[in-house]
Each structure stands twice: as C-alpha cells, then as structure tokens.
Design a protein around this motif. Structure first.
Motif, PDB file in Angstrom:
ATOM      1  N   GLU A 169       0.859  -1.176   0.000  1.00 55.55           N
ATOM      2  CA  GLU A 169       0.000   0.000   0.000  1.00 55.55           C
ATOM      3  C   GLU A 169       0.894   1.223   0.000  1.00 55.55           C
ATOM      4  O   GLU A 169       1.959   1.232   0.622  1.00 55.55           O
ATOM      5  CB  GLU A 169      -0.899   0.025   1.237  1.00 55.55           C
ATOM      6  N   SER A 170       0.452   2.270  -0.682  1.00 52.03           N
ATOM      7  CA  SER A 170       1.253   3.483  -0.765  1.00 52.03           C
ATOM      8  C   SER A 170       0.353   4.709  -0.686  1.00 52.03           C
ATOM      9  O   SER A 170      -0.699   4.750  -1.334  1.00 52.03           O
ATOM     10  CB  SER A 170       2.030   3.505  -2.091  1.00 52.03           C
ATOM     11  N   PRO A 171       0.747   5.728   0.122  1.00 51.96           N
ATOM     12  CA  PRO A 171      -0.011   6.981   0.124  1.00 51.96           C
ATOM     13  C   PRO A 171       0.054   7.642  -1.247  1.00 51.96           C
ATOM     14  O   PRO A 171       0.970   7.382  -2.031  1.00 51.96           O
ATOM     15  CB  PRO A 171       0.713   7.836   1.175  1.00 51.96           C
ATOM     16  N   THR A 172      -0.909   8.492  -1.537  1.00 48.17           N
ATOM     17  CA  THR A 172      -0.909   9.198  -2.817  1.00 48.17           C
ATOM     18  C   THR A 172      -0.466  10.646  -2.629  1.00 48.17           C
ATOM     19  O   THR A 172      -0.454  11.192  -1.520  1.00 48.17           O
ATOM     20  CB  THR A 172      -2.300   9.175  -3.470  1.00 48.17           C
ATOM     21  N   ILE A 173      -0.111  11.252  -3.738  1.00 49.39           N
ATOM     22  CA  ILE A 173       0.276  12.659  -3.772  1.00 49.39           C
ATOM     23  C   ILE A 173      -0.408  13.315  -4.968  1.00 49.39           C
ATOM     24  O   ILE A 173      -0.849  12.637  -5.890  1.00 49.39           O
ATOM     25  CB  ILE A 173       1.813  12.817  -3.898  1.00 49.39           C
ATOM     26  N   VAL A 174      -0.507  14.621  -4.921  1.00 46.95           N
ATOM     27  CA  VAL A 174      -0.980  15.389  -6.068  1.00 46.95           C
ATOM     28  C   VAL A 174       0.233  16.039  -6.708  1.00 46.95           C
ATOM     29  O   VAL A 174       1.046  16.687  -6.022  1.00 46.95           O
ATOM     30  CB  VAL A 174      -2.007  16.461  -5.658  1.00 46.95           C
ATOM     31  N   VAL A 175       0.401  15.846  -8.015  1.00 46.81           N
ATOM     32  CA  VAL A 175       1.562  16.370  -8.729  1.00 46.81           C
ATOM     33  C   VAL A 175       1.101  17.019 -10.026  1.00 46.81           C
ATOM     34  O   VAL A 175      -0.060  16.904 -10.434  1.00 46.81           O
ATOM     35  CB  VAL A 175       2.581  15.245  -9.048  1.00 46.81           C
ATOM     36  N   GLN A 182       3.209  24.836  -9.162  1.00 48.26           N
ATOM     37  CA  GLN A 182       3.537  26.018  -8.355  1.00 48.26           C
ATOM     38  C   GLN A 182       2.342  26.938  -8.178  1.00 48.26           C
ATOM     39  O   GLN A 182       2.160  27.568  -7.135  1.00 48.26           O
ATOM     40  CB  GLN A 182       4.704  26.760  -9.004  1.00 48.26           C
ATOM     41  N   ALA A 183       1.471  26.971  -9.173  1.00 49.03           N
ATOM     42  CA  ALA A 183       0.305  27.855  -9.110  1.00 49.03           C
ATOM     43  C   ALA A 183      -0.720  27.385  -8.086  1.00 49.03           C
ATOM     44  O   ALA A 183      -1.502  28.199  -7.573  1.00 49.03           O
ATOM     45  CB  ALA A 183      -0.349  27.937 -10.494  1.00 49.03           C
ATOM     46  N   TYR A 184      -0.728  26.083  -7.757  1.00 50.51           N
ATOM     47  CA  TYR A 184      -1.751  25.547  -6.863  1.00 50.51           C
ATOM     48  C   TYR A 184      -1.178  24.937  -5.587  1.00 50.51           C
ATOM     49  O   TYR A 184      -1.910  24.291  -4.828  1.00 50.51           O
ATOM     50  CB  TYR A 184      -2.571  24.482  -7.600  1.00 50.51           C
ATOM     51  N   ALA A 185       0.093  25.171  -5.311  1.00 49.84           N
ATOM     52  CA  ALA A 185       0.739  24.524  -4.169  1.00 49.84           C
ATOM     53  C   ALA A 185       0.377  25.180  -2.844  1.00 49.84           C
ATOM     54  O   ALA A 185       0.369  24.527  -1.800  1.00 49.84           O
ATOM     55  CB  ALA A 185       2.254  24.522  -4.358  1.00 49.84           C
ATOM     56  N   LEU A 192      -6.808  23.718  -4.350  1.00 50.34           N
ATOM     57  CA  LEU A 192      -7.180  22.877  -5.492  1.00 50.34           C
ATOM     58  C   LEU A 192      -8.567  23.178  -6.033  1.00 50.34           C
ATOM     59  O   LEU A 192      -8.947  22.635  -7.073  1.00 50.34           O
ATOM     60  CB  LEU A 192      -7.103  21.396  -5.092  1.00 50.34           C
ATOM     61  N   ASP A 193      -9.338  24.008  -5.332  1.00 51.18           N
ATOM     62  CA  ASP A 193     -10.681  24.330  -5.818  1.00 51.18           C
ATOM     63  C   ASP A 193     -10.591  24.999  -7.181  1.00 51.18           C
ATOM     64  O   ASP A 193      -9.867  25.990  -7.348  1.00 51.18           O
ATOM     65  CB  ASP A 193     -11.391  25.248  -4.819  1.00 51.18           C
ATOM     66  N   ARG A 194     -11.323  24.430  -8.158  1.00 45.42           N
ATOM     67  CA  ARG A 194     -11.336  24.903  -9.552  1.00 45.42           C
ATOM     68  C   ARG A 194     -10.031  24.626 -10.296  1.00 45.42           C
ATOM     69  O   ARG A 194      -9.858  25.089 -11.438  1.00 45.42           O
ATOM     70  CB  ARG A 194     -11.655  26.402  -9.645  1.00 45.42           C
ATOM     71  N   ALA A 195      -9.119  23.885  -9.694  1.00 41.85           N
ATOM     72  CA  ALA A 195      -7.866  23.553 -10.390  1.00 41.85           C
ATOM     73  C   ALA A 195      -8.142  22.515 -11.472  1.00 41.85           C
ATOM     74  O   ALA A 195      -9.001  21.638 -11.315  1.00 41.85           O
ATOM     75  CB  ALA A 195      -6.848  23.000  -9.403  1.00 41.85           C
ATOM     76  N   PRO A 196      -7.433  22.577 -12.596  1.00 37.40           N
ATOM     77  CA  PRO A 196      -7.611  21.568 -13.653  1.00 37.40           C
ATOM     78  C   PRO A 196      -7.052  20.222 -13.205  1.00 37.40           C
ATOM     79  O   PRO A 196      -5.922  20.146 -12.721  1.00 37.40           O
ATOM     80  CB  PRO A 196      -6.812  22.140 -14.825  1.00 37.40           C
ATOM     81  N   PHE A 197      -7.858  19.171 -13.359  1.00 37.97           N
ATOM     82  CA  PHE A 197      -7.445  17.834 -12.903  1.00 37.97           C
ATOM     83  C   PHE A 197      -7.643  16.802 -13.994  1.00 37.97           C
ATOM     84  O   PHE A 197      -8.595  16.867 -14.780  1.00 37.97           O
ATOM     85  CB  PHE A 197      -8.234  17.409 -11.663  1.00 37.97           C
TER      86      PHE A 197
END
Length: 302
Positions: A169-175, A182-185, A192-197
């Motif tokens: 099992e491994s934790p996840t990250i957002v990249v 840098q714009a959403y860090a 992350l609200d309204r960020a493109p995913f």
C-alpha cells in the motif's frame, strides 16, 4: 484409465470452427476440405450425443453444450501450446514468466516489482501483457498467464479459482508539471478548488476515494480529462494538461524523468497493489521474488 470416447482431432476441428466462426474459414485455416471438417464435426457430436452448433441464418451459433465444450477445449489446447513452449524453454537457460498488468496499475510500481526477477538464477524471460482487469483474470484462469499485477483484489463470489495477495500500500500525492504545480501549491488542499485535474475513470478503484476526498475538503475540481489507462493519464499530466494523483512511490521517478512537481500529500488515499495467482501457494521462483519484493518494502520511495 477409462477411455473418454473423444477423438481429440475431432475436438480440435470443433475448436477451430468455434474460433473462426464457421466451417469455411476453419477449413481454410486447417488446409482441409469443407466437407472433411463438417464430417469430423458431425462425428464429434455423435460421440458426445449433443449438438454443438445450431444454424441461425447463414451463421453457426454455439449451443449451450457447445459453449461448455469450448471452455474445456480452450484449456486443453492452450495447455498443449504451453507444453510446446515449456519443451522449447528446456533447451534455453531462461525461465519464462508471463505476467498480466492491469492498465490501471501505475507503471513505475509494475516495473519495480518485475525488476525483482531480473537478477535471478536461472535468468527469467519476461512476457508482459497489459489489459483490462476482467480480461486478465480470464486469461489467468485459462493459464495463459502466470500472474496478474493489479490495483484491486478479486471480487468475492467470483466463479474463477484465482486468489488475491496484497503486496503493498502506498499513500498518494498530487503532482503536476512545474508551472501548474507552483500555481496551486499554496494553502493545500483548499488551493485545489477549480484547479484543472486529470482523473481515472469511475471504474478505477481509486476514483471513488478521490471523489470522497474532494467532497470532504469542499474542493470542486475542473475535470479536464478522465482516463482508463494510467500511463496515458500520466503522459497528459506531465505535459501540463492538469494536476493528477500518483503513488508516492513514483514521486522520485516522475521528478527525475518528467519534471513532475509535488503539489501536496494525501496520506488518506492509499493505492494498493495485488498479485493475483491461480494457486494459494506460490511455486514459480520468479513469482516468489515478486511477492518478496512487495512484502519486504523494496518499493519504498527512493
């Protein structure tokens, strides 16, 4: 031993007819006259006391007895092919390992697991097939595969005699690509609200957990794309099309190879990797090496 009464050459002709979808195409593949194939098929039906095909218009359609016979013929002739492969391998120094890799499993995870087979003695010849989870399970049950690596266990109640082994099992990250990351860090995860995913499709095990995590943090992502194929999702993400979730184990590889930058950690979401086998006990030495690699933690982030 009791004589089964089955002429296996006739059974083979039946198998080819079923696979080719008709007697004419089967005769062409076998290099025989149409009448010969038709006659042999009739003799098989006579020996079994069952009709294997029924005529629907110009098409031959398997009866219920035909479908049952085909499932056994698949196993019989597949084993024959595997025997030929095994005899061929006996003349080489490498042990063959055929692995199915679910298209939803992160490729760095698959590589690190399979890397454990690369330094064994005798050496291993890897054959890797990628595909949808259910299709790979069918191939495993038919012994076309030695092992399946995937992100989910086998559902309870399945008629297939296959078994799930949790490897890690491994934790996840957002990249994301550096400028986007840098714009959403800042102020993660509210940033992350309204960020493109870029997200996996809803048949992916992780997708439901991601949606719940977004809801819990009151984040409404701008979903740019959804992907069945984890590798394709990652390719779009590394080109800056959107942020995406990834296993923390892949962080170092993505930073080094593609410049993907960490936006934030999501320890509540955990990716899992399972090995699915035909037997509860693992006998193939290369499969044992893969299982050991997962259980001993060699896949921890670099």
């Amino acid at each position: 031993m009791k004589d089964s009464g089955i002429n296996f050459r006739h059974l083979y002709y039946f198998w080819v007819v079923a696979k080719e979808g008709g007697i004419t195409r089967a005769a062409t593949r076998l290099g025989l006259a149409i009448q010969t194939v038709s006659t042999q098929l009739g003799l098989l039906e006579q020996a079994l006391g069952k009709s294997l095909f029924t005529q629907q218009g110009r098409r031959l359609v398997l009866t219920e007895a035909g479908r049952t016979a085909l499932s056994y013929a698949d196993q019989i002739f597949l084993l024959g092919e595997q025997m030929q492969d095994a005899l061929g391998q006996a003349e080489t120094t490498r042990t063959r390992l055929t692995v199915g890799i679910s298209d939803s499993l992160p490729k760095p995870t698959a590589f690190r697991l399979l890397e454990a087979t690369m330094h064994l003695a005798p050496p291993v010849r890897l054959v890797c097939n990628e595909g949808p989870f259910d299709a790979l399970l069918t191939d495993l049950a038919l012994h076309k595969l030695d092992l399946v690596l995937t992100d989910r266990p086998v559902r309870s109640g399945t008629p297939l005699r296959v078994f799930s082994h949790l490897l890690l099992e491994s934790p996840t990250i957002v990249v994301g690509a550096a400028p986007l990351a840098q714009a959403y860090a800042g102020d993660f995860p509210r940033s992350l609200d309204r960020a493109p995913f870029l997200l996996p499709t809803r048949n992916n095990v992780l997708r439901g957990k991601i949606d719940e995590w977004f809801d819990h943090h009151n984040v409404r992502p701008d979903v740019v794309g959804e992907f069945d194929d984890n590798a394709l999702l990652g390719t779009f993400g590394r080109r800056g099309a959107g942020l995406f979730f990834a296993s923390s184990m892949a962080a170092a590889d993505m930073k080094k190879q593609f410049g993907a930058t960490l936006v934030g950690e999501v320890p509540q979401l955990r990716e899992q990797c399972y090995a699915i086998s035909n037997e509860r006990k693992i006998a193939h030495p290369a499969v044992e090496a893969i299982m050991s690699a997962g259980h001993q933690g060699v896949l921890d982030p670099a």
